[in-house]
Design an enzyme around this catalytic site. Structure first.
Site, PDB file in Angstrom:
ATOM      1  N   CYS A 109       0.860  -1.172   0.000  1.00 31.04           N
ATOM      2  CA  CYS A 109       0.000   0.000   0.000  1.00 31.04           C
ATOM      3  C   CYS A 109       0.910   1.241   0.000  1.00 31.04           C
ATOM      4  O   CYS A 109       1.637   1.462   0.979  1.00 31.04           O
ATOM      5  CB  CYS A 109      -0.880  -0.015   1.245  1.00 31.04           C
ATOM      6  SG  CYS A 109      -1.871   1.461   1.372  1.00 31.04           S
ATOM      7  N   CYS A 149      -5.009   5.946  -4.712  1.00 33.94           N
ATOM      8  CA  CYS A 149      -4.326   4.670  -4.454  1.00 33.94           C
ATOM      9  C   CYS A 149      -2.857   4.883  -4.804  1.00 33.94           C
ATOM     10  O   CYS A 149      -2.513   5.134  -5.970  1.00 33.94           O
ATOM     11  CB  CYS A 149      -4.941   3.564  -5.312  1.00 33.94           C
ATOM     12  SG  CYS A 149      -4.030   2.025  -5.202  1.00 33.94           S
TER      13      CYS A 149
HETATM   14  N1  LIG Z   1      -6.567  -2.439  -2.142  1.00 34.42           N
HETATM   15  C1  LIG Z   1      -5.199  -2.662  -2.489  1.00 34.42           C
HETATM   16  C2  LIG Z   1      -4.250  -2.389  -1.358  1.00 34.42           C
HETATM   17  C3  LIG Z   1      -4.204  -0.945  -0.940  1.00 34.42           C
HETATM   18  C4  LIG Z   1      -3.498  -0.048  -1.963  1.00 34.42           C
HETATM   19  C5  LIG Z   1      -3.397   1.341  -1.434  1.00 34.42           C
HETATM   20  N2  LIG Z   1      -4.561   2.100  -1.283  1.00 34.42           N
HETATM   21  C6  LIG Z   1      -2.237   2.155  -1.977  1.00 34.42           C
HETATM   22  O1  LIG Z   1      -2.165   3.344  -1.638  1.00 34.42           O
HETATM   23  O2  LIG Z   1      -1.351   1.617  -2.630  1.00 34.42           O
HETATM   24  C7  LIG Z   1      -5.000  -4.130  -2.919  1.00 34.42           C
HETATM   25  O3  LIG Z   1      -5.787  -5.013  -2.510  1.00 34.42           O
HETATM   26  O4  LIG Z   1      -4.032  -4.395  -3.649  1.00 34.42           O
END
Ligand SMILES: N[C@@H](CCC[C@H](N)C(=O)O)C(=O)O
Length: 326
Positions: free
Chosen positions: A80, A230
């Site tokens: 993340c 993200c």
């Molecule tokens: N939901 C993603 C993991 C989280 C990613 C995040 N928000 C970021 O900032 O990189 C997954 O399941 O891969």
């Protein structure tokens, strides 16, 4: 008493749980239930969040701590990017160090304190790695494609092209003239319900090129749904941008990446082979609230007696966003 933090990177919100302060660590099942309970937008703490970032003692003593990422639906992600910046700030303040490594599921990542983005808007630069384009690493199945790079996939959305990159969590990226949240939402949902292409789901990002080294990226996240931003999505999208749009990319400069929650910067160094390229993600690491509770209540998922304090950092972050999005 145990302290949780509510934090965000570009309004991608998380709770940080430092398990090293606990007498008894939470089991994996307890961590999953905790994330489902406290991240819920309606019934969770402080209107919920996109996940829980768990800090443990590192197995590798060259790292200051270990980060695990539990999505809002209780599933675990390998990485993340926005979360890593906030965990980096937490470890930096705890151990009084500005440059160190954090252990993640797949690898140790180097992180560094970065000059504040504005008054009371602390920032970190974090390494995003390892990179893979291989179908088996995402994983994805589409005919016998071994990599999906700028490919038309009519089953996803007719007329769009798609690129799949793992960093190491999986991302599917499409460059579009203008991001249509409806198309993004229906594709994101389709590919994160049981489907023939991405057996483990995928984070889906649509990106528009605003200018040279300037992007807008919106993401539908696996295990979450729509997010304000993200970090790994914006990192993978920046790499795809550098590879696919060389005329708009200046490798000597950072890429400015806008998102619905604000902006981050990425620095891409392209190498041959492309998997050895380097990605750095730079952005805010904001702590909005501290939450105190008894350890037994954490294990029992009882949040009736929590003490919440506002840090005041969110006002400064919002001021910063007003300035950059002008
Ligand atoms: N939901 C993603 C993991 C989280 C990613 C995040 N928000 C970021 O900032 O990189 C997954 O399941 O891969």
């Amino acid at each position: 008493m145990v302290q949780l933090l509510q934090v965000h990177g570009s309004e991608n919100r998380f709770f940080i749980l430092d398990q090293t302060q606990l007498k008894t660590q939470l089991t994996d099942a307890e961590l999953s239930s905790l994330a489902i309970e406290i991240c819920d937008e309606n019934t969770g703490i402080l209107n919920g969040a996109d996940g829980v970032l768990v800090i443990n003692d590192p197995k590798d003593k060259n790292c200051l701590g270990q980060m695990r990422v539990i999505n809002a639906d209780g599933s675990e992600a390998k990485m993340c990017g926005n979360g890593l910046r906030t965990v980096s700030r937490y470890l930096s303040e705890k151990f009084q160090q500005d440059s160190f490594s954090v252990e993640t599921i797949e690898t140790n990542l180097h992180v560094e304190k970065y000059p504040d983005l504005a008054n009371n808007v602390p920032a970190f630069s974090v390494e995003i790695s390892p990179i893979s384009f291989k179908a088996e690493d995402l994983p994805f199945k589409y005919n016998d494609m071994s990599e999906m790079i700028n490919q038309k996939i009519p089953e996803f959305l007719p007329g769009y092209t798609f690129t799949a990159i793992a960093v190491p969590n999986p991302h599917l990226i499409s460059f579009v003239d203008e991001v249509d949240p409806e198309d993004l939402g229906s594709l994101g949902k389709y590919l994160n319900d049981p489907n023939p292409y991405f057996p483990e789901g995928v984070n889906v990002s649509f990106a528009s090129i605003l200018d040279n080294n300037k992007l807008f990226v919106q993401t539908y996240e696996r295990g979450v749904g729509f997010t304000n931003a993200c970090g790994t999505g914006m990192s993978a999208t920046s790499l795809a941008f550098a590879l696919l749009h060389p005329a708009d990319f200046d490798e000597n400069k950072e890429i400015n990446v806008r998102n619905p929650g604000g902006m981050v910067k990425t620095k891409i160094t392209l190498n041959d082979p492309k998997e050895t390229s380097q990605i750095h993600l730079i952005g805010n690491a904001t702590f909005t609230h501290t939450i105190e509770l008894e350890e037994k209540d954490l294990h029992q998922l009882n949040f009736d007696d929590i003490k919440v304090e506002d840090t005041g950092e969110e006002n400064d972050y919002q001021e910063f966003v007003k300035q950059v999005v002008k």
